[in-house]
Scaffold this active site. Structure first.
Site, PDB file in Angstrom:
ATOM      1  N   LYS A  22     -68.945   3.064 -28.635  1.00  0.00           N
ATOM      2  CA  LYS A  22     -68.964   1.646 -28.270  1.00  0.00           C
ATOM      3  C   LYS A  22     -69.194   0.759 -29.505  1.00  0.00           C
ATOM      4  CE  LYS A  22     -72.910  -0.428 -26.510  1.00  0.00           C
ATOM      5  NZ  LYS A  22     -73.284  -1.666 -27.179  1.00  0.00           N
ATOM      6  N   ASN A  23     -70.219   1.085 -30.271  1.00  0.00           N
ATOM      7  CA  ASN A  23     -70.592   0.156 -31.343  1.00  0.00           C
ATOM      8  C   ASN A  23     -69.647   0.209 -32.541  1.00  0.00           C
ATOM      9  OD1 ASN A  23     -72.601  -0.889 -29.795  1.00  0.00           O
ATOM     10  ND2 ASN A  23     -74.231   0.375 -30.680  1.00  0.00           N
ATOM     11  N   CYS A 117     -78.050  -7.429 -24.226  1.00  0.00           N
ATOM     12  CA  CYS A 117     -79.282  -7.001 -23.554  1.00  0.00           C
ATOM     13  C   CYS A 117     -80.480  -7.752 -24.123  1.00  0.00           C
ATOM     14  CB  CYS A 117     -79.495  -5.495 -23.762  1.00  0.00           C
ATOM     15  SG  CYS A 117     -78.269  -4.468 -22.951  1.00  0.00           S
ATOM     16  N   ARG A 122     -83.660 -11.289 -31.008  1.00  0.00           N
ATOM     17  CA  ARG A 122     -82.553 -10.635 -31.721  1.00  0.00           C
ATOM     18  C   ARG A 122     -81.841 -11.696 -32.540  1.00  0.00           C
ATOM     19  NH1 ARG A 122     -79.196  -6.855 -27.617  1.00  0.00           N
ATOM     20  NH2 ARG A 122     -78.505  -5.830 -29.519  1.00  0.00           N
ATOM     21  N   ASP A 305     -81.492   3.486 -29.705  1.00  0.00           N
ATOM     22  CA  ASP A 305     -80.655   3.520 -28.497  1.00  0.00           C
ATOM     23  C   ASP A 305     -80.862   4.799 -27.676  1.00  0.00           C
ATOM     24  OD1 ASP A 305     -79.717   1.093 -29.306  1.00  0.00           O
ATOM     25  OD2 ASP A 305     -77.850   1.870 -30.151  1.00  0.00           O
ATOM     26  N   ARG A 398     -71.363  -0.890 -19.172  1.00  0.00           N
ATOM     27  CA  ARG A 398     -71.040  -1.570 -20.438  1.00  0.00           C
ATOM     28  C   ARG A 398     -70.953  -0.586 -21.594  1.00  0.00           C
ATOM     29  NH1 ARG A 398     -75.134  -5.457 -22.468  1.00  0.00           N
ATOM     30  NH2 ARG A 398     -73.953  -4.829 -24.283  1.00  0.00           N
TER      31      ARG A 398
HETATM   32  N1  EPU Z   1     -82.297  -8.469 -36.918  1.00  0.00           N
HETATM   33  C1  EPU Z   1     -82.744  -9.588 -37.574  1.00  0.00           C
HETATM   34  N2  EPU Z   1     -81.808 -10.443 -38.090  1.00  0.00           N
HETATM   35  C2  EPU Z   1     -80.483 -10.214 -37.989  1.00  0.00           C
HETATM   36  C3  EPU Z   1     -80.024  -9.078 -37.316  1.00  0.00           C
HETATM   37  C4  EPU Z   1     -80.962  -8.210 -36.785  1.00  0.00           C
HETATM   38  O1  EPU Z   1     -83.938  -9.821 -37.688  1.00  0.00           O
HETATM   39  O2  EPU Z   1     -79.704 -11.036 -38.488  1.00  0.00           O
HETATM   40  C5  EPU Z   1     -83.280  -7.541 -36.332  1.00  0.00           C
HETATM   41  C6  EPU Z   1     -83.420  -7.739 -34.822  1.00  0.00           C
HETATM   42  O3  EPU Z   1     -84.409  -8.691 -34.528  1.00  0.00           O
HETATM   43  C7  EPU Z   1     -83.816  -6.349 -34.360  1.00  0.00           C
HETATM   44  C8  EPU Z   1     -83.052  -5.431 -35.321  1.00  0.00           C
HETATM   45  O4  EPU Z   1     -82.819  -6.214 -36.503  1.00  0.00           O
HETATM   46  O5  EPU Z   1     -85.184  -6.145 -34.565  1.00  0.00           O
HETATM   47  C9  EPU Z   1     -81.738  -4.957 -34.747  1.00  0.00           C
HETATM   48  O6  EPU Z   1     -81.041  -6.109 -34.355  1.00  0.00           O
HETATM   49  P1  EPU Z   1     -79.648  -6.238 -33.598  1.00  0.00           P
HETATM   50  O7  EPU Z   1     -79.814  -5.946 -32.178  1.00  0.00           O
HETATM   51  O8  EPU Z   1     -79.034  -7.507 -34.025  1.00  0.00           O
HETATM   52  O9  EPU Z   1     -78.963  -5.018 -34.283  1.00  0.00           O
HETATM   53  P2  EPU Z   1     -77.542  -4.705 -34.642  1.00  0.00           P
HETATM   54  O10 EPU Z   1     -77.671  -3.983 -35.895  1.00  0.00           O
HETATM   55  O11 EPU Z   1     -76.572  -5.779 -34.592  1.00  0.00           O
HETATM   56  C10 EPU Z   1     -76.678  -2.473 -33.524  1.00  0.00           C
HETATM   57  C11 EPU Z   1     -76.242  -2.025 -32.153  1.00  0.00           C
HETATM   58  C12 EPU Z   1     -77.422  -1.895 -31.225  1.00  0.00           C
HETATM   59  C13 EPU Z   1     -78.430  -0.937 -31.859  1.00  0.00           C
HETATM   60  C14 EPU Z   1     -78.835  -1.427 -33.258  1.00  0.00           C
HETATM   61  C15 EPU Z   1     -79.782  -0.515 -33.969  1.00  0.00           C
HETATM   62  C16 EPU Z   1     -74.057  -3.018 -32.039  1.00  0.00           C
HETATM   63  C17 EPU Z   1     -73.156  -3.984 -31.385  1.00  0.00           C
HETATM   64  N3  EPU Z   1     -75.319  -2.991 -31.608  1.00  0.00           N
HETATM   65  O12 EPU Z   1     -77.210  -3.738 -33.380  1.00  0.00           O
HETATM   66  O13 EPU Z   1     -76.915  -1.307 -30.043  1.00  0.00           O
HETATM   67  O14 EPU Z   1     -79.583  -0.862 -31.052  1.00  0.00           O
HETATM   68  O15 EPU Z   1     -77.654  -1.580 -34.061  1.00  0.00           O
HETATM   69  O16 EPU Z   1     -79.187   0.701 -34.209  1.00  0.00           O
HETATM   70  O17 EPU Z   1     -73.632  -2.268 -32.903  1.00  0.00           O
HETATM   71  C18 EPU Z   1     -76.935  -0.608 -27.816  1.00  0.00           C
HETATM   72  O18 EPU Z   1     -75.857  -0.034 -28.031  1.00  0.00           O
HETATM   73  O19 EPU Z   1     -77.583  -0.450 -26.731  1.00  0.00           O
HETATM   74  C19 EPU Z   1     -77.492  -1.507 -28.821  1.00  0.00           C
HETATM   75  C20 EPU Z   1     -78.464  -2.381 -28.553  1.00  0.00           C
END
Ligand code: EPU
Length: 418
Positions: A22-23, A117, A122, A305, A398
């Site tokens: 997915k990601n 979610c 975030r 996750d 999802r």
């Molecule tokens: N964060 C910040 N600033 C930013 C971005 C992130 O402070 O600009 C912090 C957030 O507050 C949080 C952490 O970094 O504490 C992770 O944030 P975010 O959810 O934005 O992470 P991401 O890297 O965009 C991806 C996956 C998530 C997964 C995380 C960690 C996607 C679309 N999402 O998110 O997936 O948990 O990496 O591995 O790739 C899921 O699939 O259920 C999911 C939530």
């Protein structure tokens, strides 16, 4: 509202094939905006987040053809809008990738505030910091994010927080920047490598994806390309956990061992046995699960996750386990529902959970509050005595492609109702 109805305690035998990640998929789809041509994406998971990503791209002018259930061709030669549907972008988190890819392509875009979610704060400050460092002007307000740039210029960016989303998004914008961009303290998750490989195949010059330092040379001409989304490591881990609870030589096909090593080693530590042959893992029910300590970390650490799915496994361990969630501040909501089913978990602080086991779980009416929390309830329902109704099951759909058929095919009693 859709409801999953599960009758628990049936042993699972046969083979489950893991879908595309997915990601990775939700990042590869907007990456096609960086070229002016036709791309084919193979092994897309059959999940709602992919469908929403496709609708957003179509709204911008992309022409999408579904060749099969899991393969599409995207023609991005007629991208003619710089405003993405607010309604769609606000429905899921990964819609933020439209910002980086459109900045890289045309230097202008406006999207609705990304949804997703509710796992605590975030922010997307690191995405914005990266775009601004490259020379974009970013405005946030009234439920919208608008970004524009006359010209993007490569620079060095240090990520204050390790974020998959920010790393990929800034990489996208850097593709359209003049000169070289360096992302320091980049996330190292495998999804970043899958997305970067796609762009590299098309002609981009990206070095270091999968390490802490990524270097992108901007403005390289990009050609048409093909990419296969690689298997979903979180889906793999979820089925492995299910196998440890209910497997009878359950085979999980399509695993990439290096992507899930932290889970595999942890399972060994707590007494779970499995065999790996090529890309297939075989697992049977573990009768004596030891309690443990788990701390979620960025890759290659234990993935957040899988924190909620493994919580359900630990309800069956002999003793007290502690889970420390370091990525999100509100990822224990599922435990209220697990406790209703008979689990004994206690939230010690926003980052710490205690799980006491073993506990007998009973079928019940429960509600999924987020995607992976929903998965933890699904696992609980599969091991519970009697029937469980999981409300808000859209969350599960999802992220877990064809979950109902996959589980049915190996013997689970699972249906979906309106
Ligand atoms: N964060 C910040 N600033 C930013 C971005 C992130 O402070 O600009 C912090 C957030 O507050 C949080 C952490 O970094 O504490 C992770 O944030 P975010 O959810 O934005 O992470 P991401 O890297 O965009 C991806 C996956 C998530 C997964 C995380 C960690 C996607 C679309 N999402 O998110 O997936 O948990 O990496 O591995 O790739 C899921 O699939 O259920 C999911 C939530």
């Amino acid at each position: 509202m859709e409801k999953l109805v599960i009758t628990g305690k049936t042993p699972l035998k046969g083979e489950v094939t893991i879908s595309g990640a997915k990601n990775a998929a939700v990042a590869i789809l907007p990456a096609t905006l960086l070229i002016d041509g036709v791309c084919t994406i193979e092994n897309l998971p059959n999940i709602s987040d992919v469908k929403k990503s496709c609708e957003i791209l179509e709204g911008l002018g992309a022409k999408i053809t579904w060749n099969t259930k899991n393969e599409i061709t995207i023609d991005t030669r007629n991208i003619n809008k710089t405003e993405a549907s607010e309604e769609l972008t606000s429905k899921f988190r990964a819609s933020y990738y439209i910002i980086g890819s459109m900045l890289g392509r045309t230097g202008k875009i406006s999207v609705g505030m990304p949804g997703g979610c509710q796992l605590g704060a975030r922010p997307i400050d690191q995405h914005i910091k990266g775009f601004e460092a490259l020379g974009a002007k970013v405005e946030v307000g009234q439920g919208k994010i608008s970004a524009s740039a006359e010209k993007l210029v490569g620079t060095s960016i240090y990520m204050d927080v390790v974020s998959v989303g920010a790393t990929i998004n800034v990489m996208f914008a850097a593709i359209g920047a003049e000169g070289t961009t360096v992302i320091e303290n980049a996330a190292m998750e495998p999804e970043i490598v899958n997305v970067a490989s796609f762009l590299i195949n098309m002609g981009a010059k990206i070095r270091g994806a999968g390490t802490k330092r990524i270097e992108i040379e901007g403005k390289c001409p990009l050609d048409e390309g093909v990419i296969e989304v690689f298997p979903d490591r979180i889906e793999s881990g979820t089925y492995i956990i299910i196998g440890a609870l209910l497997g009878n030589n359950l085979k999980i096909k399509g695993i990439i061992r290096e992507h899930i090593e932290s889970l595999l080693i942890k399972l060994k530590e707590i007494g779970v046995h499995y065999e790996i042959d090529g890309d297939t893992l075989t697992i049977s029910k573990c009768e004596h699960i030891k309690p443990t300590y788990i701390k979620t970390l960025a890759f290659p650490g234990f993935p957040t996750d899988l924190q909620q799915p493994i919580t359900t496994l630990l309800t069956q361990a002999n003793g007290r386990s502690i889970i420390e969630e370091t990525i999100y501040e509100n990822r224990f909501k599922n435990t209220v529902e697990l406790n209703k089913m008979g689990a004994d978990t206690k939230v010690l602080s926003i980052h710490k959970l205690e799980v006491n086991g073993p506990t007998k779980l009973n079928g019940m009416d429960v509600t999924a509050t987020d995607l992976r929390g929903g998965a933890s309830l699904l696992i609980a329902a599969l091991i519970a005595e009697g029937k469980t109704n999981i409300d808000n099951s859209e969350y599960i759909l999802r992220g877990y492609g064809d979950v109902i058929n996959k589980l049915k095919n190996v013997g689970a009693k699972i249906e979906i109702t309106e």
